[in-house]
Design a protein around this motif. Structure first.
Motif, PDB file in Angstrom:
ATOM      1  N   PRO A  73       1.630   9.983  -4.720  1.00  0.00           N
ATOM      2  CA  PRO A  73       0.705   9.648  -3.638  1.00  0.00           C
ATOM      3  C   PRO A  73      -0.613  10.385  -3.860  1.00  0.00           C
ATOM      4  O   PRO A  73      -0.614  11.515  -4.320  1.00  0.00           O
ATOM      5  N   TYR A  74      -1.715   9.721  -3.556  1.00  0.00           N
ATOM      6  CA  TYR A  74      -3.033  10.333  -3.743  1.00  0.00           C
ATOM      7  C   TYR A  74      -3.429  11.099  -2.491  1.00  0.00           C
ATOM      8  O   TYR A  74      -3.458  10.553  -1.404  1.00  0.00           O
ATOM      9  N   ALA A 120      -6.360   7.050   3.640  1.00  0.00           N
ATOM     10  CA  ALA A 120      -5.627   8.321   3.597  1.00  0.00           C
ATOM     11  C   ALA A 120      -4.124   8.073   3.645  1.00  0.00           C
ATOM     12  O   ALA A 120      -3.633   7.310   4.482  1.00  0.00           O
ATOM     13  N   ASN A 121      -3.391   8.701   2.722  1.00  0.00           N
ATOM     14  CA  ASN A 121      -1.927   8.611   2.638  1.00  0.00           C
ATOM     15  C   ASN A 121      -1.403   7.205   2.346  1.00  0.00           C
ATOM     16  O   ASN A 121      -0.215   6.951   2.521  1.00  0.00           O
ATOM     17  N   GLU A 122      -2.266   6.294   1.919  1.00  0.00           N
ATOM     18  CA  GLU A 122      -1.819   4.930   1.624  1.00  0.00           C
ATOM     19  C   GLU A 122      -1.945   4.578   0.153  1.00  0.00           C
ATOM     20  O   GLU A 122      -1.581   3.473  -0.238  1.00  0.00           O
ATOM     21  N   PHE A 160      -6.287   4.330  -8.725  1.00  0.00           N
ATOM     22  CA  PHE A 160      -5.476   4.309  -7.503  1.00  0.00           C
ATOM     23  C   PHE A 160      -5.021   2.888  -7.197  1.00  0.00           C
ATOM     24  O   PHE A 160      -5.680   1.921  -7.540  1.00  0.00           O
ATOM     25  N   ILE A 161      -3.869   2.813  -6.530  1.00  0.00           N
ATOM     26  CA  ILE A 161      -3.298   1.527  -6.134  1.00  0.00           C
ATOM     27  C   ILE A 161      -3.097   1.539  -4.624  1.00  0.00           C
ATOM     28  O   ILE A 161      -2.504   2.474  -4.080  1.00  0.00           O
ATOM     29  N   TRP A 162      -3.594   0.486  -3.973  1.00  0.00           N
ATOM     30  CA  TRP A 162      -3.313   0.304  -2.547  1.00  0.00           C
ATOM     31  C   TRP A 162      -2.262  -0.803  -2.446  1.00  0.00           C
ATOM     32  O   TRP A 162      -2.551  -1.967  -2.671  1.00  0.00           O
ATOM     33  N   PRO A 163      -0.996  -0.421  -2.161  1.00  0.00           N
ATOM     34  CA  PRO A 163       0.089  -1.406  -2.146  1.00  0.00           C
ATOM     35  C   PRO A 163       0.089  -2.225  -0.857  1.00  0.00           C
ATOM     36  O   PRO A 163      -0.099  -1.692   0.233  1.00  0.00           O
ATOM     37  N   MET A 164       0.273  -3.526  -1.006  1.00  0.00           N
ATOM     38  CA  MET A 164       0.389  -4.404   0.163  1.00  0.00           C
ATOM     39  C   MET A 164       1.727  -5.130   0.079  1.00  0.00           C
ATOM     40  O   MET A 164       2.754  -4.487  -0.059  1.00  0.00           O
ATOM     41  N   GLU A 165       1.711  -6.458   0.107  1.00  0.00           N
ATOM     42  CA  GLU A 165       2.972  -7.212   0.166  1.00  0.00           C
ATOM     43  C   GLU A 165       3.870  -6.943  -1.039  1.00  0.00           C
ATOM     44  O   GLU A 165       3.428  -7.000  -2.179  1.00  0.00           O
ATOM     45  N   GLY A 166       5.132  -6.645  -0.761  1.00  0.00           N
ATOM     46  CA  GLY A 166       6.144  -6.547  -1.799  1.00  0.00           C
ATOM     47  C   GLY A 166       6.123  -5.280  -2.630  1.00  0.00           C
ATOM     48  O   GLY A 166       6.882  -5.178  -3.582  1.00  0.00           O
ATOM     49  N   CYS A 167       5.271  -4.329  -2.306  1.00  0.00           N
ATOM     50  CA  CYS A 167       5.127  -3.116  -3.116  1.00  0.00           C
ATOM     51  C   CYS A 167       5.577  -1.883  -2.338  1.00  0.00           C
ATOM     52  O   CYS A 167       5.356  -1.806  -1.136  1.00  0.00           O
ATOM     53  N   PRO A 168       6.185  -0.914  -3.030  1.00  0.00           N
ATOM     54  CA  PRO A 168       6.570   0.323  -2.350  1.00  0.00           C
ATOM     55  C   PRO A 168       5.340   1.083  -1.867  1.00  0.00           C
ATOM     56  O   PRO A 168       4.296   1.079  -2.530  1.00  0.00           O
ATOM     57  N   LYS A 169       5.458   1.708  -0.704  1.00  0.00           N
ATOM     58  CA  LYS A 169       4.356   2.470  -0.104  1.00  0.00           C
ATOM     59  C   LYS A 169       4.590   3.966  -0.319  1.00  0.00           C
ATOM     60  O   LYS A 169       5.730   4.410  -0.403  1.00  0.00           O
ATOM     61  N   PRO A 170       3.509   4.749  -0.386  1.00  0.00           N
ATOM     62  CA  PRO A 170       3.674   6.186  -0.650  1.00  0.00           C
ATOM     63  C   PRO A 170       4.293   6.966   0.511  1.00  0.00           C
ATOM     64  O   PRO A 170       4.768   8.059   0.309  1.00  0.00           O
ATOM     65  N   ASN A 171       4.256   6.439   1.741  1.00  0.00           N
ATOM     66  CA  ASN A 171       4.753   7.273   2.855  1.00  0.00           C
ATOM     67  C   ASN A 171       6.022   6.708   3.462  1.00  0.00           C
ATOM     68  O   ASN A 171       6.350   5.577   3.304  1.00  0.00           O
TER      69      ASN A 171
END
Length: 108
Positions: free
Chosen positions: A6-7, A85-87, A97-108
């Motif tokens: 996570p960034y 932040a935290n996403e 950096f990657i901002w995950p949306m549909e179908g992707c694991p999230k950092p939090n």
């Protein structure tokens, strides 16, 4: 193989690549730091790097895909990491950096 982290870093100005993979089931943005203020000023060689970073992200989440669509049209814009932040994920050892949306694991 290294893992996504996570960034939690500071504010960075980034160019955004709206990305779909796996027939549109996976949706995420690739954020690459830039000093440009307009997406149209970003050098074209960055586009190819965005595709490589997208493929690396898919490998890291265990979903390698040859079906990758990177969209650099009006959706591509300049953004600021502090708004996410935290996403965001950070690719291992890279200032990307990657901002995950549909179908992707999230950092939090």
């Amino acid at each position: 193989m290294q893992n996504l982290e996570p960034y939690h870093g500071g504010r960075k100005k980034v160019v955004v690549y709206n990305t779909y993979a796996d027939g549109g089931k996976l949706h995420f943005d690739v954020f690459i730091p830039t000093d440009r203020s307009n997406a149209s000023q970003v050098p074209k060689d960055i586009d190819a790097k965005a595709v490589e970073y997208a493929k690396e992200f898919l490998q890291l989440i265990g979903k390698p895909s040859s079906d990758l669509m990177v969209n650099m049209c009006e959706r591509c814009h300049i953004d600021d990491t502090s708004l996410y932040a935290n996403e965001l994920w950070q690719l291992p050892g890279k200032d990307v950096f990657i901002w995950p949306m549909e179908g992707c694991p999230k950092p939090n």
